[in-house]
Design a protein around this motif. Structure first.
Motif, short mmCIF file in Angstrom:
data_model
loop_
_atom_site.label_atom_id
_atom_site.label_comp_id
_atom_site.label_asym_id
_atom_site.label_seq_id
_atom_site.Cartn_x
_atom_site.Cartn_y
_atom_site.Cartn_z
N LEU A 1 -5.58 6.26 1.86
CA LEU A 1 -6.52 5.17 2.14
C LEU A 1 -6.91 5.19 3.61
CD1 LEU A 1 -4.76 2.20 0.26
CD2 LEU A 1 -6.74 3.52 -0.52
N SER A 2 -8.06 4.62 3.91
CA SER A 2 -8.46 4.45 5.30
C SER A 2 -7.47 3.49 5.96
CB SER A 2 -9.87 3.87 5.37
OG SER A 2 -9.84 2.54 4.91
N PRO A 3 -7.28 3.58 7.28
CA PRO A 3 -6.33 2.68 7.94
C PRO A 3 -6.62 1.21 7.62
CG PRO A 3 -7.03 4.39 9.45
CD PRO A 3 -7.87 4.54 8.21
N ALA A 4 -7.90 0.84 7.53
CA ALA A 4 -8.25 -0.56 7.25
C ALA A 4 -7.80 -0.94 5.83
CB ALA A 4 -9.75 -0.77 7.41
N ALA A 5 -8.09 -0.08 4.86
CA ALA A 5 -7.72 -0.37 3.47
C ALA A 5 -6.20 -0.39 3.32
CB ALA A 5 -8.34 0.68 2.54
N ARG A 6 -5.54 0.51 4.04
CA ARG A 6 -4.08 0.58 3.98
C ARG A 6 -3.47 -0.73 4.52
NH1 ARG A 6 0.64 4.07 3.31
NH2 ARG A 6 2.25 2.59 3.88
N SER A 7 -4.00 -1.22 5.62
CA SER A 7 -3.39 -2.44 6.15
C SER A 7 -3.67 -3.64 5.24
CB SER A 7 -3.82 -2.71 7.60
OG SER A 7 -5.20 -2.70 7.72
N LEU A 8 -4.81 -3.61 4.53
CA LEU A 8 -5.07 -4.65 3.53
C LEU A 8 -4.02 -4.62 2.42
CD1 LEU A 8 -8.94 -4.75 2.88
CD2 LEU A 8 -7.47 -6.63 3.63
N ALA A 9 -3.58 -3.41 2.07
CA ALA A 9 -2.63 -3.25 0.96
C ALA A 9 -1.19 -3.53 1.39
CB ALA A 9 -2.73 -1.84 0.40
N GLU A 10 -0.96 -3.57 2.68
CA GLU A 10 0.41 -3.59 3.22
C GLU A 10 1.27 -4.74 2.64
OE1 GLU A 10 2.80 -1.33 4.52
OE2 GLU A 10 0.83 -0.67 5.20
N GLY A 11 0.68 -5.93 2.51
CA GLY A 11 1.44 -7.07 2.00
C GLY A 11 1.94 -6.82 0.58
N LYS A 12 1.04 -6.31 -0.28
CA LYS A 12 1.43 -6.01 -1.66
C LYS A 12 2.50 -4.92 -1.71
CE LYS A 12 -2.59 -7.46 -4.33
NZ LYS A 12 -3.94 -7.03 -4.75
N LEU A 13 2.36 -3.93 -0.83
CA LEU A 13 3.32 -2.83 -0.82
C LEU A 13 4.71 -3.33 -0.42
CD1 LEU A 13 1.19 0.01 0.83
CD2 LEU A 13 1.76 -0.27 -1.59
N ARG A 14 4.74 -4.21 0.57
CA ARG A 14 6.04 -4.75 0.99
C ARG A 14 6.69 -5.54 -0.16
NH1 ARG A 14 3.87 -5.42 6.19
NH2 ARG A 14 3.11 -7.50 5.69
N LYS A 15 5.85 -6.28 -0.89
CA LYS A 15 6.36 -7.05 -2.02
C LYS A 15 6.93 -6.12 -3.09
CE LYS A 15 4.94 -11.02 -4.77
NZ LYS A 15 3.78 -11.72 -5.32
N LEU A 16 6.19 -5.05 -3.39
CA LEU A 16 6.67 -4.09 -4.39
C LEU A 16 8.00 -3.47 -3.95
CD1 LEU A 16 3.41 -2.15 -5.34
CD2 LEU A 16 4.79 -3.56 -6.87
N ALA A 17 8.10 -3.13 -2.66
CA ALA A 17 9.32 -2.51 -2.15
C ALA A 17 10.50 -3.48 -2.26
CB ALA A 17 9.12 -2.07 -0.70
N ARG A 18 10.23 -4.76 -2.02
CA ARG A 18 11.31 -5.76 -2.13
C ARG A 18 11.78 -5.88 -3.57
NH1 ARG A 18 8.44 -8.95 1.57
NH2 ARG A 18 7.59 -10.26 -0.08
N GLN A 19 10.81 -5.87 -4.51
CA GLN A 19 11.18 -5.96 -5.94
C GLN A 19 12.05 -4.76 -6.32
OE1 GLN A 19 7.29 -6.11 -7.66
NE2 GLN A 19 7.11 -8.32 -7.48
N GLN A 20 11.75 -3.62 -5.69
CA GLN A 20 12.51 -2.39 -5.94
C GLN A 20 13.96 -2.60 -5.55
OE1 GLN A 20 10.83 0.31 -7.22
NE2 GLN A 20 12.93 0.91 -7.64
N GLY A 21 14.17 -3.22 -4.40
CA GLY A 21 15.53 -3.41 -3.90
C GLY A 21 16.29 -4.48 -4.70
N ALA A 22 15.56 -5.31 -5.44
CA ALA A 22 16.21 -6.44 -6.11
C ALA A 22 16.97 -5.99 -7.36
CB ALA A 22 15.17 -7.48 -6.51
#
Ligand code: ZN
Length: 174
Positions: A153-174
């Protein structure tokens, strides 16, 4: 047949480079597993699924990019695929069963050639594959190298996705 569990963002296996399938591994058990991979792709409404996405880091892809339009299942299982990319660049939106809830525009090549063996070990080759199928094959081949579409993704699109990605990663650890 069984529907397999899809591994999602944050699971380290998605970053692994998948290994080739040995001809000696191609047997009825392998073919049955490939049928499960295909079944899982349809069950999850995907147009493609790489083996690593169900936790097996081997070079196998299931693809059917026409089903959404034709309603006729015509899956191809690519074992040890080799892709040659050609043509100009084109940009379109992508998503991934392993990164649920995230979509974004990715630049790919317009056309690919692909060589592979099927689940019986027979060699095949197709040339000048274009459109959604070409995009899907490039996306799935990335999985075999541990690359995910969000990396492209472009840096702008990637930073837009960052919140969702962090949430997914947290669910992974749960
Ligand atoms: Zn994907």
């Amino acid at each position: 047949m069984a529907v397999l569990r899809i591994v999602t963002w944050g699971d380290p296996i998605l970053r692994k480079k998948s290994r080739p399938v040995e001809l000696s591994e191609i047997d009825d058990a392998f073919r049955a597993w490939c049928r499960d991979l295909v079944e899982t792709m349809y069950e999850e409404d995907g147009v493609g699924l790489a083996a690593v996405q169900v936790g097996k880091a081997i070079r196998v892809l299931a693809v059917d990019t026409a089903y959404g339009e034709t309603n006729v299942k015509d899956p191809v299982v690519y074992v040890n695929p080799v892709l040659e990319i050609e043509g100009g660049l084109c940009e379109d939106s992508e998503g991934c069963l392993s990164v649920p809830g995230v979509r974004g525009k990715v630049v790919r090549r317009e056309s690919v050639n692909i060589s592979w063996i099927d689940v019986d070990g027979n060699p095949h080759r197709r040339e000048n594959v274009t459109g959604l199928e070409a995009r899907c094959l490039q996306h799935e081949m990335d999985h075999l190298e541990g690359v995910l579409f969000v990396d492209r993704l472009s840096p702008a699109a990637r930073s837009l996705a960052e919140g969702k990605l962090r949430k997914l990663a947290r669910q992974q650890g749960a």
